[in-house]
Scaffold this motif. Sequence first.
Motif, short mmCIF file in Angstrom:
data_model
loop_
_atom_site.label_atom_id
_atom_site.label_comp_id
_atom_site.label_asym_id
_atom_site.label_seq_id
_atom_site.Cartn_x
_atom_site.Cartn_y
_atom_site.Cartn_z
N ALA A 103 38.23 30.31 45.81
CA ALA A 103 37.22 31.31 46.20
C ALA A 103 37.51 31.87 47.59
N ARG A 104 37.97 31.03 48.51
CA ARG A 104 38.29 31.52 49.86
C ARG A 104 39.45 32.51 49.81
N ALA A 105 40.42 32.25 48.92
CA ALA A 105 41.56 33.16 48.82
C ALA A 105 41.12 34.52 48.30
N ILE A 106 40.19 34.53 47.35
CA ILE A 106 39.68 35.80 46.81
C ILE A 106 38.92 36.56 47.89
N ALA A 162 38.53 41.00 51.86
CA ALA A 162 38.33 41.41 53.25
C ALA A 162 39.54 42.19 53.77
N ASP A 163 40.74 41.74 53.44
CA ASP A 163 41.95 42.43 53.90
C ASP A 163 42.04 43.84 53.32
N LEU A 164 41.72 43.97 52.02
CA LEU A 164 41.80 45.28 51.37
C LEU A 164 40.71 46.22 51.86
N ARG A 165 39.53 45.67 52.13
CA ARG A 165 38.41 46.49 52.57
C ARG A 165 38.71 47.21 53.88
N ASP A 173 41.91 50.66 43.58
CA ASP A 173 42.97 49.67 43.82
C ASP A 173 42.36 48.32 44.17
N ILE A 174 41.27 48.33 44.94
CA ILE A 174 40.61 47.08 45.30
C ILE A 174 40.07 46.40 44.05
N MET A 175 39.41 47.18 43.19
CA MET A 175 38.85 46.62 41.95
C MET A 175 39.94 46.01 41.08
N THR A 176 41.08 46.68 41.02
CA THR A 176 42.20 46.16 40.23
C THR A 176 42.76 44.89 40.84
N ALA A 177 42.87 44.90 42.17
CA ALA A 177 43.48 43.76 42.86
C ALA A 177 42.64 42.50 42.74
#
Length: 376
Positions: free
Chosen positions: A252-255, A260-263, A272-276
Amino acid sequence: MDELINTYPDIEQFLKVLKDDESMDCFFENCCLTVKINLIGENIKIHTSQLDKICLYEKADAIPSFKYLNDYGIKFKNYFEICLLISHHSYTFFDDTNNWNTDPLKFKIGESQFELGPISSLLVLLTEPIYSDNNSAHYDFISFTSLKFSLGDQLNYKEEFSKALFYLNSYYLKPTGFHATLMHLELSIDDPLDIFYEYDAEDIFNKVPRKRIIKRKDFISIEPLNLYNEAVQKQGEQRFLLLYRILEFFIARAIKKKIADLRYDRSVFEEDIMTAINFRNEEHQLRNLILEVITSSNKKKLSEYCFNKGLIDSDDFGKVCLSLYSYRNSLVHAKETELNQTVFPNPFEEREQINSWLYVVDEIARKSIKKYNEIN
């Protein structure tokens, strides 16, 4: 001290050890045995009334600012000393090993100072007369090992002990093949009599890297550290599954970290965020964790290792993630309809595969703790 030793023949041997211990300053006056604890620069005062209790096999529980920690150690003000058992899965006894001939292993976590080394003569005096039992071969506490440390007022000693134990098992002791666990001084009727062995401390700990006192990073959560410290005590499938639970802990922490990085990356579109982050099942979640914690150079090394060991059929890091997840399932499931995908115990089969997977999951577990559990 000579007067005190002559007065207490029942604990004479322990008082002599304390007197001869060059690492501890002690003296006797006004019916009190005073011992300096160097780690905190404080004196503990033991009244003769407490020595009387020790002679009667009772705990000296009325010493000012002092208390026993169950049957594994002692506390005096902010000083703690807890007994450790140093073990190896392949050995049960080592000869000619009474003396710890190396300097104590010292390191810090935050502002807390830790020292791994021989048990103190003070702890021997306060515990061996109470817990030793010659009929059970549980004696000569002076040959034991302990972890000494000082803590701030707001810190939980059990959590700090677990942190120190993790560094011992995952870093300092790991190259030697030995591991450290909490040692209970009271031998229960169910304990095997051969677990209290002597080992060649000089040979083992000369291999431990300790050129300077390193200040180690603190941790966010204790649970994955306790999982690791428990895992090193086990072998085979039991060890694998405990280490795998560490990966599950950090999924869960990795997700969250990836989101956070993509945001905050303005070049990434919402689609792209939704896909990732569309991790549909545990296999995809595990893959994300592993891809995040293993560096590019280590991915190549790990995939080559797995390929050479026959864990994957081609040198492809993506297959490492898939095969690791499949192997985990083969251990936890036992469906008769899926015998080809299930691992069952067999005394005639080689253990090479599980040993190879243990190396892989241990590597990922330690890197997961480093990335997602260390306080920077």
